[in-house]
Enzyme design. Sequence first.
Site, PDB file in Angstrom:
ATOM      1  CG  HIS A  60      -6.475  -8.291   1.691  1.00 31.29           C
ATOM      2  ND1 HIS A  60      -6.703  -8.837   0.448  1.00 31.29           N
ATOM      3  CD2 HIS A  60      -6.172  -6.981   1.466  1.00 31.29           C
ATOM      4  CE1 HIS A  60      -6.543  -7.914  -0.483  1.00 31.29           C
ATOM      5  NE2 HIS A  60      -6.217  -6.781   0.115  1.00 31.29           N
TER       6      HIS A  60
ATOM      7  CG  HIS B  46      -4.513   0.667  -4.123  1.00 26.20           C
ATOM      8  ND1 HIS B  46      -3.850   0.669  -2.915  1.00 26.20           N
ATOM      9  CD2 HIS B  46      -5.447  -0.310  -4.033  1.00 26.20           C
ATOM     10  CE1 HIS B  46      -4.371  -0.258  -2.119  1.00 26.20           C
ATOM     11  NE2 HIS B  46      -5.336  -0.868  -2.774  1.00 26.20           N
TER      12      HIS B  46
ATOM     13  CE1 TYR C 262      -5.777  -7.675  -6.913  1.00 24.20           C
ATOM     14  CE2 TYR C 262      -6.194  -8.612  -4.752  1.00 24.20           C
ATOM     15  CZ  TYR C 262      -5.787  -7.565  -5.536  1.00 24.20           C
ATOM     16  OH  TYR C 262      -5.405  -6.381  -4.963  1.00 24.20           O
TER      17      TYR C 262
ATOM     18  NE  ARG D 243      -3.621  -2.116   2.810  1.00 23.86           N
ATOM     19  CZ  ARG D 243      -3.381  -3.239   3.507  1.00 23.86           C
ATOM     20  NH1 ARG D 243      -2.194  -3.391   4.095  1.00 23.86           N
ATOM     21  NH2 ARG D 243      -4.297  -4.168   3.619  1.00 23.86           N
TER      22      ARG D 243
ATOM     23  CE  LYS E  49      -6.184  -0.453   4.792  1.00 21.34           C
ATOM     24  NZ  LYS E  49      -7.486  -0.626   4.116  1.00 21.34           N
TER      25      LYS E  49
ATOM     26  NE  ARG F 139      -2.918  -3.506  -1.404  1.00 24.80           N
ATOM     27  CZ  ARG F 139      -2.509  -4.324  -0.437  1.00 24.80           C
ATOM     28  NH1 ARG F 139      -1.232  -4.525  -0.243  1.00 24.80           N
ATOM     29  NH2 ARG F 139      -3.380  -4.939   0.356  1.00 24.80           N
TER      30      ARG F 139
END
Length: 343
Positions: free
Chosen positions: A290, A264, A299, A164, A188, A267
Amino acid sequence: MTKHTDHFYRYLREWFTVFLPHQRGASLHTIIAFRDAWNLLLRYVTDTRQIPLEQITFSVIDRELVSEFLDHMTTTRGWSASTRNQRLACIRSFFRYAASAEPTLAMHLAAVAMIPQKKQRAGTAIRYLTAAAVTTLLATPDPLTRTGLRDQFFMILMYDLAARDAEMLTLTVGAIDAKRRTAELIGKGAKPRRLPITAETAEHYRRYAGAFHPGSEPGDPLFYTTHNHRKTPMSDDNVARFLHQYAATAHQANVEVPERVHPHMLRHSRAMHLYQAGMPLEMLTEWLGHADPETTLIYAHADTEMKRDALAKITIDIGTDPARIPIWRDREDIIQRLCGLAS
């Protein structure tokens, strides 16, 4: 500075320094993302309304301006519906905090609260670059110049890690181990993850570090800009600017490169290429950091749509003679097997 303006910046400062870190317990990445969103919004105000920063008040940032800002960023930065909604939630959060501290400001919260969120369509196609487009883009900067060396390595590392933007901008010198060929990202929720880098990326790092980090400490920012002889972490604005410039140049050499590339997309591109190369979704989920494995399914869905389009083109080439209609016509179970999604 007027009394009202004092209130605006006082509450904005309290929101960032007290409410977010101590009352809400927001992570560093969240605070950085919110800070960047507000920097963009305030800059948009000064650019479009010709109002100096010190004269911005609650009344200036009304429903019309915020809506225009979100639409502008969606167009120029390629914000997805999810990103747009997150930025809107960030702005609302501040107005909610200010209104709770001073009820007379509730009218401004009510106006911003009326801005609708963007609907996120299920299965929305992700934007990513082909392998050839990535190769062209990464070769565009001139590594013989200082800026070109920095920008090229940034893009190479970002693609290699499928990182990210915020993860890249918080990397430190000590996060890269060129000998073991690993990099440690802080994702995150302040969750760390260690990922491998290629031998080529490690070599690019050595060249970059030799030019930009002789004698640096492990905790120094890996990517920085210099202001008043002081090194400060590079901003996402700077990344967006040079990506746009290199994409426009690369597009002239290879039309597969979009004229506008946002961070992004690198990524997404790496994640898509890893999936197409056979990486299981469970491993890809860990690679991308994630929290919800369902997020990674985009994806698989995108790859399925590519295969479905290929099947449709073959069908068109074959024609409509019933004797020549392929066996997968109107057979979802066969399409699922061909696309590797059957359970």
